[in-house]
Scaffold this motif. Sequence first.
Motif, short mmCIF file in Angstrom:
data_model
loop_
_atom_site.label_atom_id
_atom_site.label_comp_id
_atom_site.label_asym_id
_atom_site.label_seq_id
_atom_site.Cartn_x
_atom_site.Cartn_y
_atom_site.Cartn_z
N LEU A 1 0.81 -1.05 -0.06
CA LEU A 1 0.00 0.05 -0.02
C LEU A 1 0.99 1.25 -0.08
CD1 LEU A 1 -2.59 -1.25 2.54
CD2 LEU A 1 -2.71 -1.64 0.04
N ARG A 2 0.90 1.99 -1.28
CA ARG A 2 1.88 2.96 -1.23
C ARG A 2 1.40 4.20 -1.48
NH1 ARG A 2 7.40 3.31 -3.73
NH2 ARG A 2 7.44 1.10 -3.70
N ARG A 3 1.64 5.21 -0.59
CA ARG A 3 1.16 6.55 -0.62
C ARG A 3 2.25 7.45 -1.41
NH1 ARG A 3 -2.58 7.16 3.83
NH2 ARG A 3 -2.81 9.33 3.33
N LEU B 1 -3.48 6.90 -2.95
CA LEU B 1 -3.05 5.61 -2.43
C LEU B 1 -2.70 4.56 -3.67
CD1 LEU B 1 -2.55 3.29 -0.27
CD2 LEU B 1 -5.08 3.38 0.36
N VAL C 1 -2.20 0.54 -4.83
CA VAL C 1 -2.38 -0.77 -4.27
C VAL C 1 -1.44 -1.65 -5.46
CG1 VAL C 1 -3.56 -2.88 -3.77
CG2 VAL C 1 -4.58 -0.58 -3.48
N CYS D 1 -6.36 4.14 -5.70
CA CYS D 1 -7.51 4.29 -4.77
C CYS D 1 -7.69 5.87 -5.09
CB CYS D 1 -7.41 4.11 -3.36
SG CYS D 1 -8.85 4.33 -2.56
N ASP E 1 -7.03 7.98 4.21
CA ASP E 1 -6.44 6.92 5.49
C ASP E 1 -7.64 5.83 5.83
OD1 ASP E 1 -4.03 8.54 5.80
OD2 ASP E 1 -5.13 10.01 7.24
N GLN F 1 -7.18 3.06 3.25
CA GLN F 1 -5.86 2.25 3.71
C GLN F 1 -6.18 1.44 4.83
OE1 GLN F 1 -2.04 4.36 3.44
NE2 GLN F 1 -0.97 2.53 4.35
N ASP F 2 -7.04 2.06 5.80
CA ASP F 2 -7.43 1.05 7.01
C ASP F 2 -8.06 -0.22 6.91
OD1 ASP F 2 -7.22 0.86 9.99
OD2 ASP F 2 -9.34 1.09 9.73
N ARG G 1 -6.05 -2.62 4.69
CA ARG G 1 -5.13 -3.53 5.65
C ARG G 1 -5.88 -4.59 6.64
NH1 ARG G 1 -4.42 1.05 9.16
NH2 ARG G 1 -2.49 1.73 7.59
N ALA H 1 -11.94 1.73 -1.95
CA ALA H 1 -10.79 0.67 -1.32
C ALA H 1 -11.11 -0.53 -2.24
CB ALA H 1 -11.30 0.75 0.11
N GLU I 1 3.44 0.55 2.99
CA GLU I 1 3.21 -0.42 3.92
C GLU I 1 3.23 -1.77 3.21
OE1 GLU I 1 -0.33 0.47 5.72
OE2 GLU I 1 -0.60 -1.49 6.83
#
Length: 355
Positions: free
Chosen positions: A7-9, A31, A33, A46, A60, A63-64, A67, A87, A351
């Motif tokens: 997961l790359r911002r 974000l 993927v 995303c 955010d 991403q939560d 994850r 997402a 992440e």
Amino acid sequence: MIEAVELRRVSLPLVTPFRTSFGTETTRDALLVHVIGPDSEGWGECVAMSSPGYSAEYVDGAQDVMRRYLVPGLFGAAQPVRGHPMARAAVEGAVLDASLRARGTSLAAHLGGVREAVDVGVSVGIVRPVEALVDAVSAYVGQGYRRVKLKIEPGWDRVPVAAVRARFADLMLQVDANGAYGRDKAGTLDALDEFGLALIEQPLPEDDLAGHAELAGRLSTPICLDESITSARVADLAIALGACSVVNIKPGRLGGLVEAKRVHDVCVSRGVPAWCGGMLETGIGRAANLALAALPGFTLPADLSASDRYFHRDLTPPFVLADGRLAVPAGPGIGVPVLEDALHELTTSVEVLRP
Ligand code: SMG
Ligand code: MG
């Protein structure tokens, strides 16, 4: 088999601030993927914004949910997830890209695309004063965009539209309110009927299908829905109710390309024109949207502009406007490479999740 999901911002400064009825964006904090398998990898973007202004999702939160629920679902621990379409769309897109790259099939071919290039327009934010807006529109028209969309809100509608129409009598012009008009304010939209607009997009709040139907009955300008169209079922209902006669299709808003194609099919079967919306995507999301917009029911110009309308530097080779069109990528998957240098320079966090 999936070995890892990153997961790359990324943070891409916009070439010009983008103001809508719900806020101003100056950078695109997106974000990505990245699905990594033994012999293939895939990318999804995303489209959730930094804050929940366009819709309930924000980056955010997206991403939560990825994850905790969506990525573990890919690793075999699937749980039902309601909502969170942006997402879900990004995860679905990354997995699909990886599998199409492995098979050597382009996303456009996989979806049933019929054209090699897509007519595109440009979405122009709220720019004050009106003279500066007309200058901005003029520059885009000079570049060859096939239509212009103006963002409006109560207090910024008749005057900017009149000024742009006075300067460009034949321009294909439309407006987008992002749901900013309450029913009490909707009366001012009647004043837009004299400007020959192609459509008015999402004037009323997302859940007000009845209000849109009433407005559509009163105005001669077609009503197009964006935020309200959350599934193919809702698209069918909205059209049946007369709440819209045009549909904006965005994979992120709909939970992915599969549902987006279903909305496209509803539009085709009901004879309603559709077009592909945009969410200030990087080249990754833009490539996927162009593949979708290659389907036959996308008969109106897309909100997919050239890379330089958004960013000085994109994550993919830049998309360039040619005669008011963007080319549909033809390579495997989304059809474009992700540029390592740009990716590293613009990444703010990574992440890594493993089974
Ligand atoms: O990607 O060119 C683009 C932006 C198109 O106006 C656009 N999108 O409601 O249709 C819309 C908006 C949503 C994003 S506003 C930050
Ligand atoms: Mg919109």
